[in-house]
Design a protein around this motif. Structure first.
Motif, PDB file in Angstrom:
ATOM      1  N   MET A   1     -23.439  19.692  29.581  1.00 46.67           N
ATOM      2  CA  MET A   1     -24.809  19.170  29.444  1.00 46.67           C
ATOM      3  C   MET A   1     -25.170  18.985  27.978  1.00 46.67           C
ATOM      4  O   MET A   1     -24.890  19.845  27.143  1.00 46.67           O
ATOM      5  N   THR A   2     -25.798  17.860  27.672  1.00 47.78           N
ATOM      6  CA  THR A   2     -26.354  17.606  26.342  1.00 47.78           C
ATOM      7  C   THR A   2     -27.758  17.029  26.566  1.00 47.78           C
ATOM      8  O   THR A   2     -28.082  16.588  27.670  1.00 47.78           O
ATOM      9  N   PRO A   3     -28.589  16.982  25.516  1.00 49.04           N
ATOM     10  CA  PRO A   3     -29.922  16.386  25.720  1.00 49.04           C
ATOM     11  C   PRO A   3     -29.844  14.958  26.254  1.00 49.04           C
ATOM     12  O   PRO A   3     -30.682  14.553  27.071  1.00 49.04           O
ATOM     13  N   ASP A   4     -28.849  14.187  25.844  1.00 50.39           N
ATOM     14  CA  ASP A   4     -28.723  12.816  26.337  1.00 50.39           C
ATOM     15  C   ASP A   4     -28.035  12.733  27.695  1.00 50.39           C
ATOM     16  O   ASP A   4     -28.020  11.682  28.324  1.00 50.39           O
ATOM     17  N   ASN A   5     -27.425  13.806  28.095  1.00 50.99           N
ATOM     18  CA  ASN A   5     -26.675  13.816  29.356  1.00 50.99           C
ATOM     19  C   ASN A   5     -26.965  15.141  30.056  1.00 50.99           C
ATOM     20  O   ASN A   5     -26.104  16.017  30.168  1.00 50.99           O
ATOM     21  N   PRO A   6     -28.208  15.276  30.538  1.00 50.36           N
ATOM     22  CA  PRO A   6     -28.678  16.606  30.971  1.00 50.36           C
ATOM     23  C   PRO A   6     -27.998  17.138  32.235  1.00 50.36           C
ATOM     24  O   PRO A   6     -28.158  18.317  32.536  1.00 50.36           O
ATOM     25  N   LEU A   7     -27.231  16.297  32.920  1.00 51.00           N
ATOM     26  CA  LEU A   7     -26.517  16.807  34.094  1.00 51.00           C
ATOM     27  C   LEU A   7     -24.997  16.787  33.906  1.00 51.00           C
ATOM     28  O   LEU A   7     -24.255  16.976  34.869  1.00 51.00           O
ATOM     29  N   GLY A   8     -24.555  16.563  32.667  1.00 50.93           N
ATOM     30  CA  GLY A   8     -23.116  16.536  32.434  1.00 50.93           C
ATOM     31  C   GLY A   8     -22.408  15.489  33.265  1.00 50.93           C
ATOM     32  O   GLY A   8     -21.365  15.753  33.876  1.00 50.93           O
ATOM     33  N   VAL A   9     -22.987  14.284  33.307  1.00 51.61           N
ATOM     34  CA  VAL A   9     -22.405  13.209  34.115  1.00 51.61           C
ATOM     35  C   VAL A   9     -21.123  12.682  33.477  1.00 51.61           C
ATOM     36  O   VAL A   9     -21.077  12.458  32.263  1.00 51.61           O
ATOM     37  N   ILE A  10     -20.089  12.509  34.286  1.00 51.63           N
ATOM     38  CA  ILE A  10     -18.884  11.797  33.861  1.00 51.63           C
ATOM     39  C   ILE A  10     -18.916  10.424  34.520  1.00 51.63           C
ATOM     40  O   ILE A  10     -18.854  10.327  35.752  1.00 51.63           O
ATOM     41  N   PRO A  11     -19.060   9.343  33.728  1.00 46.15           N
ATOM     42  CA  PRO A  11     -19.087   8.012  34.347  1.00 46.15           C
ATOM     43  C   PRO A  11     -17.698   7.653  34.871  1.00 46.15           C
ATOM     44  O   PRO A  11     -16.689   8.091  34.311  1.00 46.15           O
ATOM     45  N   LYS A  12     -17.654   6.882  35.932  1.00 45.73           N
ATOM     46  CA  LYS A  12     -16.388   6.489  36.567  1.00 45.73           C
ATOM     47  C   LYS A  12     -15.476   7.715  36.698  1.00 45.73           C
ATOM     48  O   LYS A  12     -14.331   7.730  36.234  1.00 45.73           O
ATOM     49  N   GLY A  13     -16.015   8.735  37.341  1.00 45.14           N
ATOM     50  CA  GLY A  13     -15.352  10.037  37.367  1.00 45.14           C
ATOM     51  C   GLY A  13     -14.369  10.221  38.512  1.00 45.14           C
ATOM     52  O   GLY A  13     -14.406   9.511  39.515  1.00 45.14           O
TER      53      GLY A  13
ATOM     54  N   ALA B   1     -33.207  14.839  36.424  1.00 44.46           N
ATOM     55  CA  ALA B   1     -32.152  15.813  36.112  1.00 44.46           C
ATOM     56  C   ALA B   1     -32.574  17.227  36.528  1.00 44.46           C
ATOM     57  O   ALA B   1     -31.782  17.983  37.107  1.00 44.46           O
ATOM     58  N   GLU B   2     -33.802  17.585  36.239  1.00 45.67           N
ATOM     59  CA  GLU B   2     -34.281  18.920  36.634  1.00 45.67           C
ATOM     60  C   GLU B   2     -34.281  19.075  38.150  1.00 45.67           C
ATOM     61  O   GLU B   2     -33.975  20.146  38.682  1.00 45.67           O
ATOM     62  N   VAL B   3     -34.649  18.007  38.830  1.00 55.97           N
ATOM     63  CA  VAL B   3     -34.702  18.038  40.290  1.00 55.97           C
ATOM     64  C   VAL B   3     -33.302  18.241  40.866  1.00 55.97           C
ATOM     65  O   VAL B   3     -33.102  19.061  41.777  1.00 55.97           O
ATOM     66  N   ILE B   4     -32.339  17.513  40.340  1.00 53.75           N
ATOM     67  CA  ILE B   4     -30.975  17.638  40.871  1.00 53.75           C
ATOM     68  C   ILE B   4     -30.409  19.017  40.558  1.00 53.75           C
ATOM     69  O   ILE B   4     -29.747  19.637  41.398  1.00 53.75           O
ATOM     70  N   GLN B   5     -30.721  19.535  39.379  1.00 53.01           N
ATOM     71  CA  GLN B   5     -30.296  20.907  39.087  1.00 53.01           C
ATOM     72  C   GLN B   5     -30.957  21.883  40.068  1.00 53.01           C
ATOM     73  O   GLN B   5     -30.346  22.877  40.475  1.00 53.01           O
ATOM     74  N   GLY B   6     -32.174  21.568  40.498  1.00 57.20           N
ATOM     75  CA  GLY B   6     -32.919  22.431  41.410  1.00 57.20           C
ATOM     76  C   GLY B   6     -32.315  22.546  42.803  1.00 57.20           C
ATOM     77  O   GLY B   6     -32.553  23.535  43.507  1.00 57.20           O
ATOM     78  N   VAL B   7     -31.557  21.523  43.212  1.00 59.57           N
ATOM     79  CA  VAL B   7     -30.947  21.570  44.551  1.00 59.57           C
ATOM     80  C   VAL B   7     -29.433  21.758  44.475  1.00 59.57           C
ATOM     81  O   VAL B   7     -28.738  21.599  45.479  1.00 59.57           O
ATOM     82  N   THR B   8     -28.944  22.073  43.256  1.00 59.08           N
ATOM     83  CA  THR B   8     -27.509  22.351  43.116  1.00 59.08           C
ATOM     84  C   THR B   8     -27.351  23.713  42.421  1.00 59.08           C
ATOM     85  O   THR B   8     -27.426  24.745  43.096  1.00 59.08           O
ATOM     86  N   LEU B   9     -27.225  23.697  41.096  1.00 60.67           N
ATOM     87  CA  LEU B   9     -26.946  24.952  40.383  1.00 60.67           C
ATOM     88  C   LEU B   9     -28.058  25.990  40.562  1.00 60.67           C
ATOM     89  O   LEU B   9     -27.774  27.169  40.811  1.00 60.67           O
ATOM     90  N   ASN B  10     -29.317  25.552  40.458  1.00 61.75           N
ATOM     91  CA  ASN B  10     -30.397  26.538  40.589  1.00 61.75           C
ATOM     92  C   ASN B  10     -30.621  26.950  42.041  1.00 61.75           C
ATOM     93  O   ASN B  10     -31.077  28.066  42.312  1.00 61.75           O
ATOM     94  N   GLY B  11     -30.287  26.057  42.976  1.00 62.17           N
ATOM     95  CA  GLY B  11     -30.290  26.456  44.382  1.00 62.17           C
ATOM     96  C   GLY B  11     -29.252  27.545  44.615  1.00 62.17           C
ATOM     97  O   GLY B  11     -29.500  28.526  45.329  1.00 62.17           O
ATOM     98  N   ALA B  12     -28.086  27.393  43.991  1.00 64.27           N
ATOM     99  CA  ALA B  12     -27.036  28.421  44.103  1.00 64.27           C
ATOM    100  C   ALA B  12     -27.505  29.737  43.489  1.00 64.27           C
ATOM    101  O   ALA B  12     -27.283  30.817  44.054  1.00 64.27           O
ATOM    102  N   LYS B  13     -28.197  29.642  42.339  1.00 64.35           N
ATOM    103  CA  LYS B  13     -28.717  30.868  41.707  1.00 64.35           C
ATOM    104  C   LYS B  13     -29.738  31.555  42.620  1.00 64.35           C
ATOM    105  O   LYS B  13     -29.796  32.785  42.678  1.00 64.35           O
ATOM    106  N   ALA B  14     -30.536  30.762  43.323  1.00 60.82           N
ATOM    107  CA  ALA B  14     -31.556  31.329  44.221  1.00 60.82           C
ATOM    108  C   ALA B  14     -30.925  32.043  45.411  1.00 60.82           C
ATOM    109  O   ALA B  14     -31.612  32.747  46.150  1.00 60.82           O
TER     110      ALA B  14
END
Lengths: 414, 414
Positions: B25-37, B351-364
């Motif tokens: 994750m970086t400020p410009d890529n807050p979800l650590g997206v890999i394009p054409k991944g 980005a915050e929303v997607i983190q909320g239903v993935t990594l932070n959902g896992a933390k919950a």
């Protein structure tokens, strides 16, 4: 009650047969529901309906058991914009950061961005994406859909969009009504002399489109920064002379007077109406104009209020509900979700909402003579939903309740 | 980068591989997206990931072309109530007429109505309906779901509900976390002596449930008219002693202090939080407690405001998002719609929303060690969506974007 000899299909045991037939409506049964209902289809039309226990089920006929399901008239989405190219998902983040719809438009986004992409797109490309969108609408139970051009804004691109819609009208199982909306925005090349664009529409585009029979309706975006009431009047009067029926986007962001004009011209519908005045409500009533409300747009644009549905209903105006599916202000094909939004955010009752996407949707397209309710003689356009009551359809939200759909008595496969 | 020898499956050409990996994750890529991944799976786990052009595609391996799709970690719905009987769709109309959730509850509706129906229902009946609901959640991309009891409220009915959930945990492909929530409401028979009910929970229900290993978590509805902070503390401390992890429904309708308690007890999550105070935010931060926000409930109940997501995020608290699927205040299994609601009504970024239903959902759910992001070594739980960017997933709302889902590397059929 006995069905006509040798019907094609009988649907029976529906938990609720939601007729939306005015003759069956009472204060206690505002949608004319027949519990444990049955419906008989012959040659694409409804030939009989009533309680299941009143019917003989002949051995030789196809019969469908609808236990656990409710049966409604096929849903009608009377306001959509499905022909466009390009992607505006980037504007979503901008709007979340507080930039308004009008500000995004002024910065080169909004309709203008879609217009640039649509002009560049091939007819095939537009056909493929519009087809997918209309198929998605059908998957939610929409058997009749109104579709607008309006992302071309030059003669070639508008005709290209209308040809796409005419092709879909011929090919898709649902009824596709086609609306010409060259007056969706003032194209960038006419920015400094918008009246010349109105001249072009009235003297060039509209006559050509009428001659080729490319559109059933003509619509105008009557709004501050788009088309004035005087310009809207010129366009709509020209269209009327050419035999088109009239629609208008009115009072979405400001109270400009488009709804008043709609009433005066006897337009079939005036749509949006968030800022409608009491005088305009009276004008619509006198003109027999349907109010088409689009709560998905207010929801998505986070507008401070919704259209005054209760006021319109109390004035005795038929209220239709539609998605306003479009890439800028309501990117959703889901009419069922729009129905829940209308309950939650416009204080419409479940019965009023269902009437808004059936009988009043049909009125908004001037098609209520043959659809919009379950009555003997009307088209057998049906939407079957996994629910025990029509309340459940709205209460259990965000999921697609459709189990099957029939158009002129034919079951449609997805 | 080269994949491990003989992987089981390679997914490639994803428009965005949305890793949600903090290391990327970086400020410009807050979800650590890999394009054409591309992503490589072996033995149910992720063994490599990166740009598609960096991989050799071996002939002998299953390869899936994800062109036109984005790949996310399987979604995590960390707060649901799927085990109940009965129908509360009639309350929808009452609420539209202005009756509040608490007023409906006081008139014999609300949770109490569902409790009466759930007590009467057979275990099989509860199993069938809960299974259908969890399957619907899976169809939206949810590969891990938290599920609560709490509509039984007596020993037999609570155990019946938990057995249903344990059976679903064994049988369904997704991970089902089970939460005991005997403290969801004070049952009618303890109305005048609620402390006796708390005694029953602490001395009878909780020990029995712990002994039978029927639940992973214990949850309490800490709210005016339900359980006080002191009662909630007794229940949660007992549960902790018995080896359960803790959750709490806090500050939904009033600022009672449940979130403070959550922080103090080191609860895994505190949920709802519409009325949370600044002090409680600090307590949660110190306790390492995740904030689980449930915007569908505020939407559906037409509450005057939503939870202060921005304040919680700015305080550095992990924010998870969940449906709160339940029959009274949010009858929707659609986590994708909840994600759009979080953007529109809580000013969270996509980005915050997607983190909320993935990594932070896992933390919950205290499961972030093995899921919630796409990282080498984590479970290959994946949700593939028909979209060109994660913005589109939220912008194009009300439709199900899921194309396929993988759990521990296995594609799931519907």
């Amino acid at each position: 009650m006995t069905p006509t000899p040798q019907p094609d299909l009988i649907l029976y045991n529906a938990e609720q047969l939601v007729t939306v037939d005015p003759a069956r409506m009472t204060p206690d049964n505002p949608l004319g529901v027949i519990p444990k209902g049955a419906l008989v289809i012959k040659d694409g039309c409804i030939t009989a309906l009533g309680g299941t226990c009143d019917f003989d089920l002949p051995d030789t006929t196809n019969t469908i058991d609808c236990t656990g399901q409710i049966l409604l008239p096929g849903l009608i989405d009377s306001h959509t914009h499905p022909v466009f190219a390009g992607d505006r998902s980037d504007e979503f983040e901008k709007r979340l950061q507080g930039t308004s719809y009008l500000a995004i438009a002024q910065a080169g986004g909004g309709i203008k961005k879609t217009v640039a992409a649509t002009r560049k797109a091939s007819e095939l490309e537009l056909y493929i994406s519009a087809k997918r969108r209309l198929e998605t609408m059908l998957s939610f139970g929409v058997t009749t859909v109104e579709t607008k051009s309006g992302y071309g804004l030059d003669s070639n691109s508008e005709e290209k969009s209308l040809r796409v819609l005419q092709k879909l009208k011929r090919e898709l199982p649902q009824t596709v009504c086609v609306t010409y909306m060259g007056a969706h925005d003032i194209p960038i090349e006419y920015k400094d002399h918008p009246d010349s664009y109105v001249d072009l529409l009235c003297h060039d585009q509209l006559p050509k489109i009428a001659e080729q029979k490319l559109a059933d309706f003509c619509d105008v975006f009557c709004e501050t920064g788009y088309f004035s009431v005087a310009q809207s009047r010129r366009i709509l009067e020209t269209a009327r002379t050419l035999g088109m029926k009239l629609k208008i986007h009115a009072e979405e962001f400001t109270d400009l007077g488009g709804a008043q004009l709609a009433g005066e011209l006897g337009a079939v519908s005036a749509d949006h109406l968030l800022h409608i005045s009491d005088d305009s409500i009276q004008a619509m009533k006198q003109g027999g104009t349907v109010a088409t409300l689009l709560p998905g747009t207010a929801f998505y644009l986070k507008l401070p209020h919704y259209a005054p549905a209760r006021k319109l209903l109390d004035a005795g105006i038929p209220v239709a509900l539609a998605t306003d599916f479009n890439p800028g202000s309501c990117m959703s094909e889901n009419i069922q979700l729009i129905m829940t939004l209308a309950c939650l955010n416009m204080n419409m009752t479940p019965a009023e909402v269902i009437q808004g996407v059936t009988l009043n949707g049909a009125k908004a397209l001037d098609l209520h003579h043959d659809r919009g309710s379950l009555e003997v003689g009307k088209r057998a356009d049906l939407a079957c939903f996994n629910a025990s009551s029509y309340n459940e359809l709205l209460y259990h939200f965000g999921v697609n309740h459709l189990t099957s759909v029939y158009i002129q008595g034919r079951p449609i496969s997805f």
